[in-house]
Design a protein around this motif. Structure first.
Motif, mmCIF file in Angstrom:
data_model
loop_
_atom_site.group_PDB
_atom_site.id
_atom_site.type_symbol
_atom_site.label_atom_id
_atom_site.label_comp_id
_atom_site.label_asym_id
_atom_site.label_seq_id
_atom_site.Cartn_x
_atom_site.Cartn_y
_atom_site.Cartn_z
ATOM 1 N N LEU A 37 0.854 -1.185 0.000
ATOM 2 C CA LEU A 37 0.000 0.000 0.000
ATOM 3 C C LEU A 37 0.889 1.233 0.000
ATOM 4 C CD1 LEU A 37 -2.532 -1.148 2.755
ATOM 5 C CD2 LEU A 37 -2.980 -1.046 0.289
ATOM 6 N N ARG A 38 0.364 2.336 -0.527
ATOM 7 C CA ARG A 38 1.153 3.556 -0.631
ATOM 8 C C ARG A 38 0.344 4.770 -0.187
ATOM 9 N NH1 ARG A 38 5.857 2.535 -3.091
ATOM 10 N NH2 ARG A 38 5.995 0.496 -4.115
ATOM 11 N N THR A 39 1.059 5.771 0.290
ATOM 12 C CA THR A 39 0.430 7.028 0.659
ATOM 13 C C THR A 39 0.201 7.863 -0.599
ATOM 14 O OG1 THR A 39 2.523 8.220 0.918
ATOM 15 C CG2 THR A 39 1.684 6.996 2.839
ATOM 16 N N ARG A 40 -0.414 9.009 -0.436
ATOM 17 C CA ARG A 40 -0.665 9.878 -1.591
ATOM 18 C C ARG A 40 0.634 10.341 -2.242
ATOM 19 N NH1 ARG A 40 -3.679 14.826 1.265
ATOM 20 N NH2 ARG A 40 -4.641 13.042 2.296
ATOM 21 N N GLU A 41 1.731 10.348 -1.440
ATOM 22 C CA GLU A 41 3.032 10.735 -1.997
ATOM 23 C C GLU A 41 3.699 9.601 -2.761
ATOM 24 O OE1 GLU A 41 2.208 13.042 1.754
ATOM 25 O OE2 GLU A 41 2.300 10.905 1.248
ATOM 26 N N GLY A 42 3.108 8.403 -2.688
ATOM 27 C CA GLY A 42 3.722 7.244 -3.316
ATOM 28 C C GLY A 42 4.684 6.518 -2.402
ATOM 29 N N TRP A 43 4.715 6.894 -1.132
ATOM 30 C CA TRP A 43 5.609 6.244 -0.176
ATOM 31 C C TRP A 43 5.030 4.897 0.257
ATOM 32 C CZ3 TRP A 43 5.617 11.156 3.372
ATOM 33 C CH2 TRP A 43 6.366 12.175 2.749
ATOM 34 N N GLU A 44 5.908 3.916 0.434
ATOM 35 C CA GLU A 44 5.489 2.621 0.973
ATOM 36 C C GLU A 44 4.913 2.850 2.367
ATOM 37 O OE1 GLU A 44 5.234 -0.607 3.315
ATOM 38 O OE2 GLU A 44 7.109 0.513 3.623
ATOM 39 N N LEU A 45 3.749 2.257 2.643
ATOM 40 C CA LEU A 45 2.963 2.647 3.804
ATOM 41 C C LEU A 45 3.643 2.362 5.139
ATOM 42 C CD1 LEU A 45 0.263 3.900 4.660
ATOM 43 C CD2 LEU A 45 -0.670 1.579 4.777
ATOM 44 N N GLN A 46 4.335 1.226 5.269
ATOM 45 C CA GLN A 46 4.961 0.919 6.558
ATOM 46 C C GLN A 46 6.084 1.903 6.879
ATOM 47 O OE1 GLN A 46 5.188 -3.385 7.836
ATOM 48 N NE2 GLN A 46 5.055 -3.707 5.625
ATOM 49 N N PHE A 47 6.912 2.210 5.894
ATOM 50 C CA PHE A 47 7.981 3.187 6.097
ATOM 51 C C PHE A 47 7.395 4.572 6.353
ATOM 52 C CE2 PHE A 47 11.362 6.103 4.742
ATOM 53 C CZ PHE A 47 12.470 5.556 5.369
ATOM 54 N N ALA A 48 6.337 4.908 5.610
ATOM 55 C CA ALA A 48 5.710 6.219 5.751
ATOM 56 C C ALA A 48 5.088 6.399 7.128
ATOM 57 C CB ALA A 48 4.644 6.407 4.673
ATOM 58 N N THR A 49 4.470 5.362 7.646
ATOM 59 C CA THR A 49 3.788 5.445 8.938
ATOM 60 C C THR A 49 4.759 5.277 10.099
ATOM 61 O OG1 THR A 49 1.778 4.533 7.945
ATOM 62 C CG2 THR A 49 1.944 4.462 10.351
ATOM 63 N N ASN A 50 5.498 4.185 10.077
ATOM 64 C CA ASN A 50 6.342 3.839 11.221
ATOM 65 C C ASN A 50 7.533 4.778 11.385
ATOM 66 O OD1 ASN A 50 4.558 1.728 11.327
ATOM 67 N ND2 ASN A 50 6.030 0.137 10.768
ATOM 68 N N HIS A 51 8.102 5.217 10.264
ATOM 69 C CA HIS A 51 9.252 6.120 10.361
ATOM 70 C C HIS A 51 8.926 7.566 9.994
ATOM 71 C CE1 HIS A 51 13.057 8.086 10.057
ATOM 72 N NE2 HIS A 51 12.893 8.280 8.758
ATOM 73 N N LEU A 52 8.505 7.815 8.754
ATOM 74 C CA LEU A 52 8.365 9.198 8.304
ATOM 75 C C LEU A 52 7.328 9.982 9.104
ATOM 76 C CD1 LEU A 52 8.643 8.787 4.427
ATOM 77 C CD2 LEU A 52 10.272 9.938 5.941
ATOM 78 N N GLY A 53 6.225 9.337 9.467
ATOM 79 C CA GLY A 53 5.218 10.021 10.270
ATOM 80 C C GLY A 53 5.770 10.442 11.612
ATOM 81 N N HIS A 54 6.479 9.527 12.270
ATOM 82 C CA HIS A 54 7.064 9.856 13.564
ATOM 83 C C HIS A 54 8.228 10.832 13.434
ATOM 84 C CE1 HIS A 54 5.087 6.112 15.395
ATOM 85 N NE2 HIS A 54 4.634 7.153 16.061
ATOM 86 N N PHE A 55 8.982 10.723 12.355
ATOM 87 C CA PHE A 55 10.069 11.679 12.114
ATOM 88 C C PHE A 55 9.504 13.092 11.998
ATOM 89 C CE2 PHE A 55 12.765 14.190 9.316
ATOM 90 C CZ PHE A 55 14.031 13.978 9.837
ATOM 91 N N ALA A 56 8.427 13.242 11.212
ATOM 92 C CA ALA A 56 7.802 14.554 11.061
ATOM 93 C C ALA A 56 7.218 15.047 12.377
ATOM 94 C CB ALA A 56 6.714 14.486 9.989
ATOM 95 N N LEU A 57 6.647 14.136 13.152
ATOM 96 C CA LEU A 57 6.074 14.502 14.445
ATOM 97 C C LEU A 57 7.160 14.999 15.396
ATOM 98 C CD1 LEU A 57 3.590 14.505 16.365
ATOM 99 C CD2 LEU A 57 4.252 12.169 17.004
ATOM 100 N N ALA A 58 8.216 14.241 15.534
ATOM 101 C CA ALA A 58 9.275 14.598 16.484
ATOM 102 C C ALA A 58 10.000 15.873 16.064
ATOM 103 C CB ALA A 58 10.264 13.446 16.623
#
Length: 315
Positions: A120-141
């Protein structure tokens, strides 16, 4: 790192979050816990609340979040439980959360995650697990970094997994655009990224009195494992590869890393079983892999993450 340099505590794999916080007073402290409506997230938040902290449950579904908050209020007697919407796979949602935060923040627990999803992919085309588990938290922190830096002795805990042992970050094809998608490998990559984030964030932020570490909670039967078949989960348990723990035990290591006084200023590390992990030994299902603590990889991932977020904002 030698055994003498590793951090040890009085707690073990069997300890619970309540035991870790026994006698600890978090009155006046403010905490954010992602993924706080199920599994270990609930118990992390409950333990903080029982110790007197003001806790914000960051949840995809505010209604579920409010039901969880009411349960925590009832079981702890602490009325200071708030709910805020946060969808880590949606960068707009993350930006709204960070922009809406007001006041100090003493503890950020990046706990939410997904595991072994179909491709699955986000609207940006990012793989969902990497986007959620890492990139989402990276942006949050990084979005909350100013308030963390303005708060004396802030701590960030990123929940990782022994799955990181199965693979590092493929910097040439993070989003599986060229290699065949493998859900387990994608999960392993995201969990390695969680540890690498802790390594680099602590290097960058330690001078601002922010301590960042990664924690493996152990295997817990929660909704997180919903994409594993019953046979896969039972084989893992029966084989002793991932001995299952209660959510209260699973919450213990993240809670310890977030609050244990002797850990102040000691970051960039990976903890499991309520102690700093030893280096991984071949064939073992414990320890920390060298690729997850690699400082060059950590710095490269930080740069890549910033580039991805910048590209998303300007798309």
């Amino acid at each position: 790192m030698s055994a003498a340099e590793r951090i040890t505590t009085p707690f073990t794999a069997d300890s619970t979050a309540a035991e870790v916080l026994d006698g600890v007073d978090l009155t006046g402290r403010r905490a954010v816990v992602t993924g706080a409506t199920s599994g270990i997230g609930v118990e992390i938040a409950r333990a903080f609340a029982a110790a007197g902290a003001e806790v914000t449950l960051a949840a995809r579904d505010p209604d579920t979040g409010e039901a969880t908050a009411e349960d925590i209020r009832a079981t702890t007697g602490n009325p200071r439980i708030a709910v805020a919407r946060l969808n880590l796979s949606d960068q707009g949602s993350v930006a709204a959360f960070t922009a809406g935060w007001q006041g100090p923040l003493h503890i950020l627990v990046n706990n939410a995650g997904i595991v072994c999803t179909p491709e699955l992919r986000t609207r940006e085309g990012w793989e969902l697990q990497f986007a959620t588990n890492h990139l989402g938290h990276f942006a949050l922190a990084t979005g909350l970094h100013p308030v963390l830096a303005a708060t004396s002795g802030a701590r960030v805990v990123t929940v990782s997994s022994a799955a990181h042992l199965s693979g590092g970050v493929d910097f040439e094809d993070v989003h599986f655009r060229h290699r065949p998608y493998d859900p387990a490998l994608a999960y392993a990559q995201s969990k390695t990224a969680n540890v690498l984030f802790a390594v680099e964030a602590n290097r960058r932020w330690a001078s601002e009195d922010i301590t960042v570490n990664a924690a493996h909670p152990g295997a817990i039967r929660t909704r997180l494992t919903r994409h594993l078949s019953r046979d896969e989960a039972e084989r893992a348990a029966a084989g002793g590869e991932f001995p299952f723990r209660t959510p209260e035990q699973g919450a213990a290591t993240p809670v310890l890393v977030a609050t244990w006084p002797p850990l102040a200023g000691r970051g960039g590390r990976y903890f499991e079983d309520c102690n700093e992990a030893a280096p991984h030994e071949p064939g073992a299902h414990s320890g920390v892999a060298a690729h997850a603590l690699d400082q060059q990889a950590a710095a490269r991932l930080w740069r890549l993450s910033l580039e991805m977020l910048a590209a998303a904002r300007h798309a």
